[in-house]
Design a protein around this motif. Structure first.
Motif, PDB file in Angstrom:
ATOM      1  N   LEU A  18      -4.170 -62.986  59.402  1.00 37.88           N
ATOM      2  CA  LEU A  18      -4.407 -62.775  60.838  1.00 37.88           C
ATOM      3  C   LEU A  18      -5.077 -61.440  61.138  1.00 37.88           C
ATOM      4  CD1 LEU A  18      -1.004 -64.145  62.186  1.00 37.88           C
ATOM      5  CD2 LEU A  18      -3.211 -65.320  62.138  1.00 37.88           C
ATOM      6  N   VAL A  19      -4.985 -60.495  60.180  1.00 37.05           N
ATOM      7  CA  VAL A  19      -5.569 -59.169  60.379  1.00 37.05           C
ATOM      8  C   VAL A  19      -6.394 -58.807  59.146  1.00 37.05           C
ATOM      9  CG1 VAL A  19      -4.985 -56.691  60.467  1.00 37.05           C
ATOM     10  CG2 VAL A  19      -3.844 -58.304  62.017  1.00 37.05           C
ATOM     11  N   ALA A  20      -7.541 -58.161  59.373  1.00 39.66           N
ATOM     12  CA  ALA A  20      -8.407 -57.716  58.277  1.00 39.66           C
ATOM     13  C   ALA A  20      -8.633 -56.214  58.396  1.00 39.66           C
ATOM     14  CB  ALA A  20      -9.731 -58.461  58.337  1.00 39.66           C
ATOM     15  N   ARG A  21      -9.041 -55.586  57.316  1.00 38.98           N
ATOM     16  CA  ARG A  21      -9.316 -54.150  57.355  1.00 38.98           C
ATOM     17  C   ARG A  21     -10.690 -53.867  56.766  1.00 38.98           C
ATOM     18  NH1 ARG A  21      -5.539 -51.152  53.029  1.00 38.98           N
ATOM     19  NH2 ARG A  21      -3.927 -52.655  53.577  1.00 38.98           N
ATOM     20  N   ARG A  22     -11.273 -52.711  57.143  1.00 41.77           N
ATOM     21  CA  ARG A  22     -12.494 -52.278  56.468  1.00 41.77           C
ATOM     22  C   ARG A  22     -12.349 -50.813  56.106  1.00 41.77           C
ATOM     23  NH1 ARG A  22     -16.122 -49.446  59.683  1.00 41.77           N
ATOM     24  NH2 ARG A  22     -15.447 -49.361  61.864  1.00 41.77           N
ATOM     25  N   VAL A  23     -13.244 -50.328  55.245  1.00 42.57           N
ATOM     26  CA  VAL A  23     -13.181 -48.951  54.793  1.00 42.57           C
ATOM     27  C   VAL A  23     -14.186 -48.130  55.580  1.00 42.57           C
ATOM     28  CG1 VAL A  23     -13.460 -47.420  52.809  1.00 42.57           C
ATOM     29  CG2 VAL A  23     -12.501 -49.710  52.493  1.00 42.57           C
ATOM     30  N   ASP A  24     -13.704 -47.025  56.176  1.00 43.45           N
ATOM     31  CA  ASP A  24     -14.573 -46.139  56.939  1.00 43.45           C
ATOM     32  C   ASP A  24     -14.192 -44.713  56.555  1.00 43.45           C
ATOM     33  OD1 ASP A  24     -16.144 -44.840  58.751  1.00 43.45           O
ATOM     34  OD2 ASP A  24     -14.908 -45.340  60.501  1.00 43.45           O
ATOM     35  N   GLY A  25     -14.833 -44.198  55.464  1.00 42.52           N
ATOM     36  CA  GLY A  25     -14.438 -42.890  54.940  1.00 42.52           C
ATOM     37  C   GLY A  25     -13.003 -42.950  54.456  1.00 42.52           C
ATOM     38  N   THR A  26     -12.144 -42.087  55.009  1.00 40.68           N
ATOM     39  CA  THR A  26     -10.733 -42.096  54.605  1.00 40.68           C
ATOM     40  C   THR A  26      -9.927 -43.040  55.487  1.00 40.68           C
ATOM     41  OG1 THR A  26     -10.291 -40.245  56.074  1.00 40.68           O
ATOM     42  CG2 THR A  26     -10.808 -39.705  53.780  1.00 40.68           C
ATOM     43  N   LYS A  27     -10.567 -43.613  56.506  1.00 35.34           N
ATOM     44  CA  LYS A  27      -9.828 -44.499  57.414  1.00 35.34           C
ATOM     45  C   LYS A  27      -9.928 -45.956  56.971  1.00 35.34           C
ATOM     46  CE  LYS A  27     -10.672 -41.629  61.489  1.00 35.34           C
ATOM     47  NZ  LYS A  27     -11.570 -41.601  62.639  1.00 35.34           N
ATOM     48  N   ARG A  28      -8.927 -46.740  57.386  1.00 34.12           N
ATOM     49  CA  ARG A  28      -8.920 -48.187  57.106  1.00 34.12           C
ATOM     50  C   ARG A  28      -8.659 -48.930  58.410  1.00 34.12           C
ATOM     51  NH1 ARG A  28     -10.366 -46.005  53.346  1.00 34.12           N
ATOM     52  NH2 ARG A  28      -9.700 -46.034  51.162  1.00 34.12           N
ATOM     53  N   PRO A  29      -9.628 -48.903  59.316  1.00 30.73           N
ATOM     54  CA  PRO A  29      -9.366 -49.554  60.604  1.00 30.73           C
ATOM     55  C   PRO A  29      -9.101 -51.056  60.453  1.00 30.73           C
ATOM     56  CG  PRO A  29     -11.671 -48.900  60.434  1.00 30.73           C
ATOM     57  CD  PRO A  29     -10.978 -48.345  59.235  1.00 30.73           C
ATOM     58  N   ARG A  30      -8.156 -51.543  61.268  1.00 27.01           N
ATOM     59  CA  ARG A  30      -7.787 -52.962  61.230  1.00 27.01           C
ATOM     60  C   ARG A  30      -8.420 -53.677  62.412  1.00 27.01           C
ATOM     61  NH1 ARG A  30      -4.998 -50.119  57.784  1.00 27.01           N
ATOM     62  NH2 ARG A  30      -3.493 -51.245  56.483  1.00 27.01           N
ATOM     63  N   ARG A  31      -8.665 -54.962  62.230  1.00 26.39           N
ATOM     64  CA  ARG A  31      -9.174 -55.812  63.313  1.00 26.39           C
ATOM     65  C   ARG A  31      -8.565 -57.205  63.155  1.00 26.39           C
ATOM     66  NH1 ARG A  31     -13.020 -55.845  59.342  1.00 26.39           N
ATOM     67  NH2 ARG A  31     -13.592 -57.942  58.674  1.00 26.39           N
ATOM     68  N   LEU A  32      -8.700 -58.036  64.185  1.00 33.39           N
ATOM     69  CA  LEU A  32      -8.230 -59.412  64.086  1.00 33.39           C
ATOM     70  C   LEU A  32      -9.093 -60.149  63.071  1.00 33.39           C
ATOM     71  CD1 LEU A  32      -7.543 -60.639  67.744  1.00 33.39           C
ATOM     72  CD2 LEU A  32      -5.930 -59.729  66.071  1.00 33.39           C
ATOM     73  N   ALA A  33      -8.462 -60.960  62.229  1.00 34.23           N
ATOM     74  CA  ALA A  33      -9.212 -61.804  61.295  1.00 34.23           C
ATOM     75  C   ALA A  33      -9.536 -63.104  62.026  1.00 34.23           C
ATOM     76  CB  ALA A  33      -8.398 -62.083  60.044  1.00 34.23           C
ATOM     77  N   LYS A  34     -10.812 -63.222  62.407  1.00 32.71           N
ATOM     78  CA  LYS A  34     -11.222 -64.322  63.280  1.00 32.71           C
ATOM     79  C   LYS A  34     -10.850 -65.696  62.698  1.00 32.71           C
ATOM     80  CE  LYS A  34     -15.248 -65.374  66.080  1.00 32.71           C
ATOM     81  NZ  LYS A  34     -16.465 -66.020  65.572  1.00 32.71           N
ATOM     82  N   ALA A  35     -11.092 -65.874  61.391  1.00 32.23           N
ATOM     83  CA  ALA A  35     -10.856 -67.198  60.775  1.00 32.23           C
ATOM     84  C   ALA A  35      -9.396 -67.616  60.899  1.00 32.23           C
ATOM     85  CB  ALA A  35     -11.290 -67.180  59.312  1.00 32.23           C
ATOM     86  N   GLY A  36      -8.494 -66.664  60.618  1.00 34.10           N
ATOM     87  CA  GLY A  36      -7.063 -66.980  60.669  1.00 34.10           C
ATOM     88  C   GLY A  36      -6.611 -67.327  62.073  1.00 34.10           C
TER      89      GLY A  36
END
Lengths: 113, 154
Positions: A59-77
């Protein structure tokens, strides 16, 4: 296509008020763990634990942005859960459409003759 | 615009609403009179309910048996807890697949809505896992119905 097991996991993941609040926050846009922890009286590790459950459920996905790992809704789930509730609605709809016909018959038994 | 809504609520509830063109008394009877229940509470296309017991009084038994006419079937048992003609029914039910599922506690309300009825059915499951399993079972039934319809179109 998601199987029954994944949907079970997804619905179980939703069975927690903090996790539902996290999803509601992410529905407005991407956020870091620190941003997500702010409105809750919880430590970041506790929030991370909830995020892990949501990620495992798809239901949630993450991406890498430097030292941050921002989360977002996982659209498919999210869409899979939606689709599945729509299917359940459809099965119920069929029964209630039949009930409409039964009610129409019960109400005017003589007009039909 | 669909007349039916289905929502999960909190950890253990599922709430279904539906509007009917008939008054509450007729909709209530269609939910309690076995002769009427047998006509509409059928699930996937092609299934029938040869056995329908609905003893609509507090403590009265419920038993629905469905079959596809090809040797497949399942049944549901339950008990009525409270009945307020023609506005409210409270009952518990469980599916036998063939092992019984945990009890589903159901409160169904029928409210006058113009010349028709607004039905609100609130299901309460013992825990979140049971709700997830119940919804997942419902999906399979829904999918089967769509596959049967699809076959009819081909």
């Amino acid at each position: 296509m998601l199987g029954t097991l994944n949907l079970n996991v997804a619905f179980s993941a939703l069975a927690d008020p903090t996790r539902r609040a996290i999803l509601a926050r992410l529905a407005k846009g991407e956020a870091t763990v620190m941003e997500l922890a702010k409105p809750f009286a919880m430590t970041q590790p506790a929030i991370s634990q909830h995020l892990k459950v949501l990620e495992d459920a798809g239901l949630v996905a993450r991406r890498v942005d430097g030292t941050k790992r921002p989360r977002r809704l996982a659209k498919a789930g999210i869409e899979a859960m939606d689709l599945w509730l729509a299917m359940l609605r459809k099965a119920l709809k069929k029964n209630y459409d039949r009930l409409d016909e039964v009610l129409a018959g019960v109400e005017q038994p003589k007009i039909r003759r | 615009m669909s007349k039916l809504t289905l929502k999960t609520e909190g950890n253990t509830h599922v709430v279904v609403t539906r509007r009917f063109a008939a008054p509450p008394e007729a909709v209530y009877r269609a939910h309690t009179d076995p002769k009427l229940i047998q006509k509409w509470l059928l699930g996937p296309e092609g299934w029938t309910m040869p056995v329908c017991i609905s003893d609509a009084r507090p403590g009265g038994k419920i038993r629905y048996e469905w079959t596809d006419g090809k040797g497949h079937g399942f049944h549901l048992t339950g008990e009525y807890l409270e009945l307020e003609p023609y506005s409210r029914i409270v009952h518990v039910e469980r599916m036998h697949l063939p092992d019984p599922t945990p009890d589903n506690h159901v409160e169904t309300r029928f409210a006058a809505d113009g010349t028709g009825t607004l039905m609100t059915m609130r299901m309460t499951l013992p825990d979140a896992q049971t709700r997830a399993a119940m919804l997942a079972t419902g999906m399979e039934a829904g999918m089967e119905a769509s596959y049967v319809r699809l076959e009819g179109m081909i």
